[in-house]
Design an enzyme around this catalytic site. Structure first.
Site, PDB file in Angstrom:
ATOM      1  N   ARG A  20       0.834  -1.021   0.087  1.00 34.31           N
ATOM      2  CA  ARG A  20      -0.338  -0.417  -0.056  1.00 34.31           C
ATOM      3  C   ARG A  20       0.489   1.097   0.726  1.00 34.31           C
ATOM      4  O   ARG A  20       1.259   1.516   1.076  1.00 34.31           O
ATOM      5  CB  ARG A  20      -1.051   0.143   0.990  1.00 34.31           C
ATOM      6  CG  ARG A  20      -1.619   1.516   1.543  1.00 34.31           C
ATOM      7  CD  ARG A  20      -2.798   1.380   0.095  1.00 34.31           C
ATOM      8  NE  ARG A  20      -3.592   2.341   0.593  1.00 34.31           N
ATOM      9  CZ  ARG A  20      -3.848   3.538   0.450  1.00 34.31           C
ATOM     10  NH1 ARG A  20      -2.151   4.186  -0.288  1.00 34.31           N
ATOM     11  NH2 ARG A  20      -4.503   4.836   0.772  1.00 34.31           N
ATOM     12  N   GLU A  34     -11.347   4.353  -5.509  1.00 37.81           N
ATOM     13  CA  GLU A  34     -11.158   2.824  -5.801  1.00 37.81           C
ATOM     14  C   GLU A  34     -12.244   1.567  -6.661  1.00 37.81           C
ATOM     15  O   GLU A  34     -12.559   2.496  -7.358  1.00 37.81           O
ATOM     16  CB  GLU A  34     -11.916   2.218  -4.098  1.00 37.81           C
ATOM     17  CG  GLU A  34     -11.594   2.876  -3.216  1.00 37.81           C
ATOM     18  CD  GLU A  34     -10.756   1.771  -2.948  1.00 37.81           C
ATOM     19  OE1 GLU A  34     -10.522   0.623  -2.906  1.00 37.81           O
ATOM     20  OE2 GLU A  34      -9.731   2.320  -1.658  1.00 37.81           O
ATOM     21  N   ARG A  71      -0.555  -5.630   4.482  1.00 38.39           N
ATOM     22  CA  ARG A  71      -0.211  -4.802   3.583  1.00 38.39           C
ATOM     23  C   ARG A  71       1.264  -4.296   4.879  1.00 38.39           C
ATOM     24  O   ARG A  71       1.694  -3.684   5.270  1.00 38.39           O
ATOM     25  CB  ARG A  71      -0.490  -3.837   3.014  1.00 38.39           C
ATOM     26  CG  ARG A  71      -2.751  -4.714   2.468  1.00 38.39           C
ATOM     27  CD  ARG A  71      -2.832  -4.021   1.306  1.00 38.39           C
ATOM     28  NE  ARG A  71      -3.396  -2.635   2.591  1.00 38.39           N
ATOM     29  CZ  ARG A  71      -4.644  -1.588   2.435  1.00 38.39           C
ATOM     30  NH1 ARG A  71      -5.675  -1.490   0.920  1.00 38.39           N
ATOM     31  NH2 ARG A  71      -4.978  -0.853   2.778  1.00 38.39           N
TER      32      ARG A  71
END
Length: 182
Positions: free
Chosen positions: A70, A78, A120
């Site tokens: 990320r 998104e 992440r």
């Protein structure tokens, strides 16, 4: 006859293992794109150097086939949220990220926290060998916003990039602020 078969098998083995090919995509070196590898991507040049195998969306990548990364300090619309439809300009942000880093080497730099609550990696992504700073360019080009919920080392700089993109009318940023003003 037995020696001829052994010789043919040996020649096929040598040809299959040679790193050089003369035609097709990537002429000059042998590649395995499905696995995200080439002869050049099998050995790391730097400790934080990774091969981007896939772009998930504008601000999330997969490196070395498994690990999700990320981008720190940037938020793009998104495109793959499980509970939401794709957002306006999300596809453009994803395509920008794909064009710049997918199937390429990058180096990762970390900040205070190395992982988010979803596991992440959190990183600043620089394309190798030219040092293209993906996090910053997404904001400069108007594909994303400075994500300032958590402090990070480039926060002030990213806010300036966002202001500059807004004043130059780049990407999604002017549209969002126009809607907010109405």
């Amino acid at each position: 006859m037995k020696y001829a078969v052994v010789l043919v098998i040996a020649i096929i083995g040598m040809v299959a293992s040679t790193p050089y090919i003369s035609t097709g995509r990537g002429a000059g070196y042998r590649t395995d794109y499905a696995a995200g590898r080439s002869q050049w991507s099998t050995g790391r040049k730097e400790p934080n150097s990774f091969f981007v195998t896939r772009v998930v969306d504008g601000d999330t990548l997969r490196i070395d086939r498994e690990e999700k990364v990320r981008l720190i300090g940037v938020d793009t619309p998104e495109t793959r949220h499980p509970a939401k439809p794709a957002q306006y300009f999300g596809k453009e942000a994803s395509l920008f990220t794909q064009r710049e880093v997918e199937h390429r080497w990058v180096t990762l730099d970390y900040d205070v926290h190395k992982r988010d609550k979803y596991g992440r990696l959190l990183a600043y992504v620089h394309r190798s060998p030219d040092g293209f700073f993906l996090n910053a360019e997404l904001i400069k080009q108007g594909y994303g916003f400075a994500y300032t919920r958590f402090p990070f080392k480039y926060m002030h700089t990213f806010r300036e990039y966002e202001q500059q993109a807004r004043s130059e009318g780049k990407g999604i940023i002017p549209l969002v602020f126009l809607i907010m003003e109405l």
